[in-house]
Write a protein that holds these residues in place. Sequence first.
Motif, PDB file in Angstrom:
ATOM      1  N   UNK A  52       4.037  14.336  50.363  1.00 26.97           N
ATOM      2  CA  UNK A  52       5.294  14.786  50.969  1.00 26.97           C
ATOM      3  C   UNK A  52       5.832  15.955  50.166  1.00 26.97           C
ATOM      4  N   UNK A  53       6.544  16.843  50.853  1.00 31.04           N
ATOM      5  CA  UNK A  53       7.173  17.985  50.194  1.00 31.04           C
ATOM      6  C   UNK A  53       8.545  18.233  50.800  1.00 31.04           C
ATOM      7  N   UNK A  54       9.475  18.625  49.936  1.00 28.39           N
ATOM      8  CA  UNK A  54      10.805  19.032  50.388  1.00 28.39           C
ATOM      9  C   UNK A  54      11.119  20.463  49.953  1.00 28.39           C
ATOM     10  N   UNK A  55      10.226  21.078  49.214  1.00 30.23           N
ATOM     11  CA  UNK A  55      10.455  22.431  48.679  1.00 30.23           C
ATOM     12  C   UNK A  55      10.556  23.501  49.761  1.00 30.23           C
ATOM     13  N   UNK A  56      10.140  23.200  50.975  1.00 27.81           N
ATOM     14  CA  UNK A  56      10.240  24.169  52.068  1.00 27.81           C
ATOM     15  C   UNK A  56      11.695  24.500  52.399  1.00 27.81           C
ATOM     16  N   UNK A  57      12.618  23.617  52.027  1.00 32.39           N
ATOM     17  CA  UNK A  57      14.044  23.841  52.288  1.00 32.39           C
ATOM     18  C   UNK A  57      14.754  24.537  51.137  1.00 32.39           C
ATOM     19  N   UNK A 101      10.467  30.983  55.423  1.00 28.81           N
ATOM     20  CA  UNK A 101       9.176  30.461  54.996  1.00 28.81           C
ATOM     21  C   UNK A 101       8.311  30.273  56.237  1.00 28.81           C
ATOM     22  N   UNK A 102       7.411  31.207  56.454  1.00 26.09           N
ATOM     23  CA  UNK A 102       6.527  31.155  57.619  1.00 26.09           C
ATOM     24  C   UNK A 102       5.557  29.988  57.535  1.00 26.09           C
ATOM     25  N   UNK A 103       5.096  29.536  58.685  1.00 28.10           N
ATOM     26  CA  UNK A 103       4.242  28.350  58.717  1.00 28.10           C
ATOM     27  C   UNK A 103       2.884  28.564  58.077  1.00 28.10           C
ATOM     28  N   UNK A 104       2.388  29.792  57.986  1.00 22.78           N
ATOM     29  CA  UNK A 104       1.101  30.037  57.328  1.00 22.78           C
ATOM     30  C   UNK A 104       1.153  29.634  55.856  1.00 22.78           C
ATOM     31  N   UNK A 105       2.340  29.584  55.273  1.00 21.09           N
ATOM     32  CA  UNK A 105       2.480  29.119  53.892  1.00 21.09           C
ATOM     33  C   UNK A 105       2.112  27.650  53.739  1.00 21.09           C
ATOM     34  N   UNK A 106       2.008  26.953  54.839  1.00 24.74           N
ATOM     35  CA  UNK A 106       1.564  25.566  54.795  1.00 24.74           C
ATOM     36  C   UNK A 106       0.164  25.422  54.222  1.00 24.74           C
ATOM     37  N   UNK A 112      13.576  17.571  57.567  1.00 25.17           N
ATOM     38  CA  UNK A 112      13.077  16.488  56.725  1.00 25.17           C
ATOM     39  C   UNK A 112      11.861  16.912  55.929  1.00 25.17           C
ATOM     40  N   UNK A 113      11.249  15.965  55.238  1.00 27.79           N
ATOM     41  CA  UNK A 113      10.082  16.292  54.427  1.00 27.79           C
ATOM     42  C   UNK A 113       8.878  16.701  55.270  1.00 27.79           C
ATOM     43  N   UNK A 114       8.046  17.555  54.683  1.00 29.07           N
ATOM     44  CA  UNK A 114       6.761  17.898  55.276  1.00 29.07           C
ATOM     45  C   UNK A 114       5.767  16.828  54.859  1.00 29.07           C
ATOM     46  N   UNK A 115       4.922  16.438  55.781  1.00 22.46           N
ATOM     47  CA  UNK A 115       3.861  15.475  55.504  1.00 22.46           C
ATOM     48  C   UNK A 115       2.555  16.255  55.461  1.00 22.46           C
ATOM     49  N   UNK A 116       1.853  16.195  54.337  1.00 20.67           N
ATOM     50  CA  UNK A 116       0.630  16.949  54.138  1.00 20.67           C
ATOM     51  C   UNK A 116      -0.537  15.988  54.044  1.00 20.67           C
ATOM     52  N   UNK A 117      -1.586  16.263  54.815  1.00 23.72           N
ATOM     53  CA  UNK A 117      -2.800  15.460  54.787  1.00 23.72           C
ATOM     54  C   UNK A 117      -3.987  16.369  54.517  1.00 23.72           C
ATOM     55  N   UNK A 118      -4.877  15.942  53.648  1.00 23.52           N
ATOM     56  CA  UNK A 118      -6.124  16.656  53.414  1.00 23.52           C
ATOM     57  C   UNK A 118      -7.244  15.627  53.367  1.00 23.52           C
ATOM     58  N   UNK A 119      -8.288  15.872  54.141  1.00 19.03           N
ATOM     59  CA  UNK A 119      -9.425  14.962  54.207  1.00 19.03           C
ATOM     60  C   UNK A 119     -10.682  15.704  53.772  1.00 19.03           C
ATOM     61  N   UNK A 120     -11.370  15.133  52.817  1.00 24.84           N
ATOM     62  CA  UNK A 120     -12.625  15.714  52.315  1.00 24.84           C
ATOM     63  C   UNK A 120     -13.724  15.443  53.337  1.00 24.84           C
ATOM     64  N   UNK A 129      -0.386  19.681  58.438  1.00 23.79           N
ATOM     65  CA  UNK A 129       1.008  19.496  58.035  1.00 23.79           C
ATOM     66  C   UNK A 129       1.775  19.003  59.246  1.00 23.79           C
ATOM     67  N   UNK A 130       2.643  18.009  59.008  1.00 20.22           N
ATOM     68  CA  UNK A 130       3.470  17.446  60.071  1.00 20.22           C
ATOM     69  C   UNK A 130       4.920  17.374  59.604  1.00 20.22           C
ATOM     70  N   UNK A 131       5.808  17.337  60.565  1.00 23.02           N
ATOM     71  CA  UNK A 131       7.225  17.104  60.303  1.00 23.02           C
ATOM     72  C   UNK A 131       7.767  16.271  61.450  1.00 23.02           C
ATOM     73  N   UNK A 132       8.296  15.098  61.125  1.00 24.31           N
ATOM     74  CA  UNK A 132       8.892  14.250  62.154  1.00 24.31           C
ATOM     75  C   UNK A 132       7.969  13.960  63.315  1.00 24.31           C
ATOM     76  N   UNK A 133       6.680  13.766  63.039  1.00 18.12           N
ATOM     77  CA  UNK A 133       5.718  13.468  64.093  1.00 18.12           C
ATOM     78  C   UNK A 133       5.169  14.682  64.811  1.00 18.12           C
ATOM     79  N   UNK A 134       5.677  15.877  64.513  1.00 18.66           N
ATOM     80  CA  UNK A 134       5.196  17.107  65.143  1.00 18.66           C
ATOM     81  C   UNK A 134       4.199  17.800  64.227  1.00 18.66           C
ATOM     82  N   UNK A 135       3.047  18.173  64.782  1.00 22.08           N
ATOM     83  CA  UNK A 135       2.045  18.900  64.010  1.00 22.08           C
ATOM     84  C   UNK A 135       2.491  20.354  63.856  1.00 22.08           C
TER      85      UNK A 135
END
Length: 144
Positions: free
Chosen positions: A34-39, A51-56, A101-109, A123-129
């Motif tokens: 999770x991240x909150x630094x985007x705010x 903060x553009x979305x490509x920064x994700x 709200x917080x950003x949800x970050x997922x990374x799968x190897x 990256x997701x926020x509130x259920x939205x990709x």
Amino acid sequence: MLNKEEIAARIPHQGTMCLLERVTSWDEQGIRALATSHRDASNPLRQGGRLGSANGIEYAAQAMAVHGSLLATADAPPRQGYLTSVRSVTLHADRLDTCSGPLEIEAERLSGDGNNVLYQFALHHGGQCLLTGRAAVVLDASAL
């Protein structure tokens, strides 16, 4: 499972450049954070007050770095990874700083060996990709 200070101890990014707030779960195949630094108005990735979305991609890269450090053996020296390519990136939003709200970050190897790793991330926020893609990481560029 890991707080911001524990994350910062595992990656080279420090201060405001350490973007992740906490790791919520991880296993051999992937990590969730999770991240909150985007705010944060002092986020070093902001340009022109936004903060553009490509920064994700950087948020995902930091999650991958933490994942790599968690997979390393305790007696192994830390290895610095290099993001060598990013592919199939799809931006589903224009900005990250407008997410309340917080950003949800997922990374799968997806695959890898001792020196090269391929991840898929989202990256997701509130259920939205907000962002999806794949990234290749080289752990020791001098070995290539």
